[in-house]
Enzyme design. Sequence first.
Site, PDB file in Angstrom:
ATOM      1  N   HIS A  37     -18.214 -21.531 -38.504  1.00  9.19           N
ATOM      2  CA  HIS A  37     -17.190 -20.479 -38.604  1.00  9.19           C
ATOM      3  C   HIS A  37     -16.528 -20.522 -39.981  1.00  9.19           C
ATOM      4  CE1 HIS A  37     -17.040 -21.279 -34.096  1.00  9.19           C
ATOM      5  NE2 HIS A  37     -17.281 -19.989 -34.130  1.00  9.19           N
ATOM      6  N   GLY A 149     -22.660 -14.715 -38.398  1.00  4.10           N
ATOM      7  CA  GLY A 149     -23.598 -15.804 -38.666  1.00  4.10           C
ATOM      8  C   GLY A 149     -24.996 -15.484 -38.159  1.00  4.10           C
ATOM      9  N   GLU A 150     -25.990 -15.908 -38.935  1.00  6.42           N
ATOM     10  CA  GLU A 150     -27.388 -15.674 -38.528  1.00  6.42           C
ATOM     11  C   GLU A 150     -27.803 -16.534 -37.344  1.00  6.42           C
ATOM     12  OE1 GLU A 150     -30.040 -15.924 -41.849  1.00  6.42           O
ATOM     13  OE2 GLU A 150     -29.536 -13.878 -42.477  1.00  6.42           O
ATOM     14  N   LYS A 151     -26.945 -17.463 -36.922  1.00  5.94           N
ATOM     15  CA  LYS A 151     -27.274 -18.207 -35.708  1.00  5.94           C
ATOM     16  C   LYS A 151     -27.454 -17.225 -34.553  1.00  5.94           C
ATOM     17  CE  LYS A 151     -24.429 -20.786 -33.111  1.00  5.94           C
ATOM     18  NZ  LYS A 151     -24.711 -20.544 -31.668  1.00  5.94           N
ATOM     19  N   ASP A 152     -26.581 -16.217 -34.532  1.00  8.71           N
ATOM     20  CA  ASP A 152     -26.705 -15.155 -33.531  1.00  8.71           C
ATOM     21  C   ASP A 152     -27.483 -14.002 -34.173  1.00  8.71           C
ATOM     22  OD1 ASP A 152     -24.814 -16.163 -31.258  1.00  8.71           O
ATOM     23  OD2 ASP A 152     -23.780 -16.544 -33.142  1.00  8.71           O
ATOM     24  N   GLN A 155     -27.547 -10.637 -32.553  1.00 10.87           N
ATOM     25  CA  GLN A 155     -26.224 -10.010 -32.528  1.00 10.87           C
ATOM     26  C   GLN A 155     -25.985  -9.175 -33.790  1.00 10.87           C
ATOM     27  OE1 GLN A 155     -22.378 -11.782 -30.959  1.00 10.87           O
ATOM     28  NE2 GLN A 155     -22.260 -12.422 -33.080  1.00 10.87           N
ATOM     29  N   LEU A 186     -24.740 -25.726 -35.566  1.00  8.84           N
ATOM     30  CA  LEU A 186     -23.373 -25.937 -35.071  1.00  8.84           C
ATOM     31  C   LEU A 186     -23.034 -24.833 -34.079  1.00  8.84           C
ATOM     32  CD1 LEU A 186     -21.546 -26.914 -38.371  1.00  8.84           C
ATOM     33  CD2 LEU A 186     -22.340 -28.421 -36.546  1.00  8.84           C
TER      34      LEU A 186
HETATM   35  P1  AMP Z   1     -18.559 -17.389 -31.921  1.00  8.64           P
HETATM   36  O1  AMP Z   1     -17.199 -17.977 -32.050  1.00  8.64           O
HETATM   37  O2  AMP Z   1     -19.573 -18.298 -31.331  1.00  8.64           O
HETATM   38  O3  AMP Z   1     -18.539 -16.023 -31.308  1.00  8.64           O
HETATM   39  O4  AMP Z   1     -19.048 -17.158 -33.407  1.00  8.64           O
HETATM   40  C1  AMP Z   1     -18.307 -16.399 -34.326  1.00  8.64           C
HETATM   41  C2  AMP Z   1     -19.154 -16.136 -35.537  1.00  8.64           C
HETATM   42  O5  AMP Z   1     -19.524 -17.375 -36.140  1.00  8.64           O
HETATM   43  C3  AMP Z   1     -20.458 -15.399 -35.187  1.00  8.64           C
HETATM   44  O6  AMP Z   1     -20.727 -14.439 -36.188  1.00  8.64           O
HETATM   45  C4  AMP Z   1     -21.464 -16.510 -35.192  1.00  8.64           C
HETATM   46  O7  AMP Z   1     -22.768 -16.065 -35.505  1.00  8.64           O
HETATM   47  C5  AMP Z   1     -20.925 -17.394 -36.304  1.00  8.64           C
HETATM   48  N1  AMP Z   1     -21.472 -18.746 -36.161  1.00  8.64           N
HETATM   49  C6  AMP Z   1     -21.424 -19.540 -35.049  1.00  8.64           C
HETATM   50  N2  AMP Z   1     -22.086 -20.690 -35.273  1.00  8.64           N
HETATM   51  C7  AMP Z   1     -22.562 -20.635 -36.539  1.00  8.64           C
HETATM   52  C8  AMP Z   1     -23.341 -21.513 -37.354  1.00  8.64           C
HETATM   53  N3  AMP Z   1     -23.758 -22.702 -36.920  1.00  8.64           N
HETATM   54  N4  AMP Z   1     -23.648 -21.119 -38.609  1.00  8.64           N
HETATM   55  C9  AMP Z   1     -23.231 -19.905 -39.084  1.00  8.64           C
HETATM   56  N5  AMP Z   1     -22.497 -19.037 -38.361  1.00  8.64           N
HETATM   57  C10 AMP Z   1     -22.171 -19.388 -37.111  1.00  8.64           C
END
Ligand code: AMP
Length: 289
Positions: A37, A149-152, A155, A186
């Site tokens: 994040h 983030g490209e993790k999702d 999305q 992460l």
């Molecule tokens: P979340 O709180 O899980 O909804 O994530 C919020 C944002 O952080 C989203 O755009 C996710 O893709 C991004 N995000 C979560 N984990 C990672 C990561 N390990 N690396 C990069 N971005 C992330």
Amino acid sequence: MQIIRSVDELVGYVAMQKNHHHSIGLVPTMGALHAGHISLVERAVKENDTAIASVFVNPTQFNNPDDLKNYPRTEEEDIRILAQAGVAAVFVPSVEEIYPDGAKPEKVYDLGTAAEVMEGKFRPGHFQGVAQIVSRLFLLARPDRAYFGEKDFQQIAVIRNMVKSEGIEVEIVDCPICRDVDGLALSSRNALLTEEQRSRAPEIYAVLRASVEYSMSHTVAETHAKVVALLDSVPEMRVEYFEIVDASTLLPVEQWDEAERIQGCITVYNGSVRLIDNIRYRPLSSESV
Ligand code: AMP
């Protein structure tokens, strides 16, 4: 850093920024913040006059009530981390503030075919909920840029489609996956893993990485089968889906030369914790092999 809890206060804050011709960068999150994040937040701080982060566990994107109930919540610590990262304001609304008429779908968003595969198939309604909260945040915070983030991986494609179909003017900025030193992507959900599950979790990325090399001398089908077999053989792990897709359409490919950019997207249950990750197969890069 300003802590904003109401919609009215956010609208007023944003109006003031616009009056000063300040560019706005928005980072939507569900909290339980980690370095992934923060990488998005730091970029938003660098690239905009005003960086706003939101922390909101959005009930309408959870199709599993237990997942919603167990989702980690660390608000105080999140606020401290965001202040330290240089964010100008954090929006931390209650569920009632966002959904005064109850947390339920209000309309059906046109999200394209990208929303129907993978997460769309296994988490019915998930992307409609994501579109509902993200479009709401965009209309309230009126960002010039929003960071994801490209993790999702899926999305981001779905949000790009939503922005187009809703006619919202915002630049969607995608940011690389942040990993732990052992390769595990992460995730706020990592906090839910037992010590044993956590020690096995890096296998996901290790198998994905090894499969990129394997893919140079094997077909798409062979690579797919190898990844699933290897991860399913790890104790407590079960692959929910693994798809090798055209990165622009998110539809499965059968040949390595079928698309310019090919991504492997995976969801693995590690015990009862659902983890997602992805890797680029084509074009090959020094990072992926
Ligand atoms: P979340 O709180 O899980 O909804 O994530 C919020 C944002 O952080 C989203 O755009 C996710 O893709 C991004 N995000 C979560 N984990 C990672 C990561 N390990 N690396 C990069 N971005 C992330």
